[in-house]
Design a protein around this motif. Structure first.
Motif, PDB file in Angstrom:
ATOM      1  N   GLU A   7       0.921  -1.118  -0.246  1.00 16.19           N
ATOM      2  CA  GLU A   7      -0.064   0.246  -0.053  1.00 16.19           C
ATOM      3  C   GLU A   7       0.972   1.453   0.020  1.00 16.19           C
ATOM      4  OE1 GLU A   7      -2.535  -0.261   3.347  1.00 16.19           O
ATOM      5  OE2 GLU A   7      -4.059  -1.633   2.577  1.00 16.19           O
ATOM      6  N   VAL A  11      -3.571   2.989   0.264  1.00 16.96           N
ATOM      7  CA  VAL A  11      -4.407   2.607  -1.117  1.00 16.96           C
ATOM      8  C   VAL A  11      -3.377   1.387  -1.576  1.00 16.96           C
ATOM      9  CG1 VAL A  11      -4.951   3.103  -3.425  1.00 16.96           C
ATOM     10  CG2 VAL A  11      -5.302   4.888  -1.451  1.00 16.96           C
ATOM     11  N   VAL A  13      -1.454  -0.650  -3.961  1.00 20.73           N
ATOM     12  CA  VAL A  13      -0.792  -0.479  -5.419  1.00 20.73           C
ATOM     13  C   VAL A  13      -0.172  -1.434  -5.991  1.00 20.73           C
ATOM     14  CG1 VAL A  13      -0.459   2.205  -4.796  1.00 20.73           C
ATOM     15  CG2 VAL A  13       1.381   0.434  -4.277  1.00 20.73           C
ATOM     16  N   VAL A  28      -0.807  -2.839  -9.352  1.00 22.22           N
ATOM     17  CA  VAL A  28      -2.118  -2.899  -9.669  1.00 22.22           C
ATOM     18  C   VAL A  28      -2.741  -1.524 -10.062  1.00 22.22           C
ATOM     19  CG1 VAL A  28      -2.652  -5.182  -8.842  1.00 22.22           C
ATOM     20  CG2 VAL A  28      -2.819  -2.942  -7.354  1.00 22.22           C
ATOM     21  N   LYS A  29      -1.997  -0.534  -9.891  1.00 23.51           N
ATOM     22  CA  LYS A  29      -2.286   0.802 -10.035  1.00 23.51           C
ATOM     23  C   LYS A  29      -1.269   1.454 -11.091  1.00 23.51           C
ATOM     24  CE  LYS A  29      -5.573   1.579  -7.202  1.00 23.51           C
ATOM     25  NZ  LYS A  29      -6.712   2.039  -7.336  1.00 23.51           N
ATOM     26  N   PHE A  30      -1.705   2.382 -12.173  1.00 23.69           N
ATOM     27  CA  PHE A  30      -1.226   2.753 -13.082  1.00 23.69           C
ATOM     28  C   PHE A  30       0.135   3.505 -12.598  1.00 23.69           C
ATOM     29  CE2 PHE A  30      -0.206   6.407 -15.816  1.00 23.69           C
ATOM     30  CZ  PHE A  30       0.103   5.566 -17.056  1.00 23.69           C
ATOM     31  N   HIS A  31       0.007   4.361 -11.309  1.00 18.73           N
ATOM     32  CA  HIS A  31       0.802   5.124 -10.898  1.00 18.73           C
ATOM     33  C   HIS A  31       2.190   4.384 -10.736  1.00 18.73           C
ATOM     34  CE1 HIS A  31      -2.745   7.284 -10.049  1.00 18.73           C
ATOM     35  NE2 HIS A  31      -2.134   8.248 -10.166  1.00 18.73           N
ATOM     36  N   ASP A  36       6.746  -2.375 -11.990  1.00 21.58           N
ATOM     37  CA  ASP A  36       5.783  -3.556 -12.102  1.00 21.58           C
ATOM     38  C   ASP A  36       7.207  -4.785 -12.653  1.00 21.58           C
ATOM     39  OD1 ASP A  36       3.859  -5.240 -12.206  1.00 21.58           O
ATOM     40  OD2 ASP A  36       3.965  -5.242 -14.727  1.00 21.58           O
ATOM     41  N   LEU A  60      -1.621   9.900  -5.875  1.00 23.46           N
ATOM     42  CA  LEU A  60      -2.306   8.791  -6.007  1.00 23.46           C
ATOM     43  C   LEU A  60      -3.741   9.189  -5.979  1.00 23.46           C
ATOM     44  CD1 LEU A  60      -2.487   5.917  -6.624  1.00 23.46           C
ATOM     45  CD2 LEU A  60      -2.456   5.198  -4.151  1.00 23.46           C
ATOM     46  N   ALA A  62      -7.617   7.754  -5.146  1.00 23.62           N
ATOM     47  CA  ALA A  62      -8.225   6.380  -4.838  1.00 23.62           C
ATOM     48  C   ALA A  62      -9.049   5.950  -6.097  1.00 23.62           C
ATOM     49  CB  ALA A  62      -9.099   6.629  -3.763  1.00 23.62           C
TER      50      ALA A  62
END
Length: 62
Positions: A7, A11, A13, A28-31, A36, A60, A62
């Motif tokens: 997180e 959140v 991520v 799992v988040k574009f940011h 990755d 970020l 949500a």
């Protein structure tokens, strides 16, 4: 170590997955897509990389 949710600011991520004595990050988040599939020696290094990356980019949502 089992899979662990990573997180940032409360959140989720990404997920840390143990792999051959290290941890692999699955975003799992574009940011955090720049991180990755990267491997880190420790969970602490992974969390530090996420924090550093997010501190240098947009906040970020949500």
């Amino acid at each position: 170590m089992n899979k662990q949710v990573i997180e940032y600011a409360g959140v989720p991520v990404g997920i840390a997955i143990p792999e051959e004595g290290a941890v692999r990050f699955v975003a799992v988040k574009f940011h955090v897509f720049d991180l990755d599939q990267r491997r880190f020696s420790t969970l602490g290094q992974l969390q530090g990389a996420v924090h550093s990356h997010m501190s240098s980019t947009e906040r970020l949502a949500a």
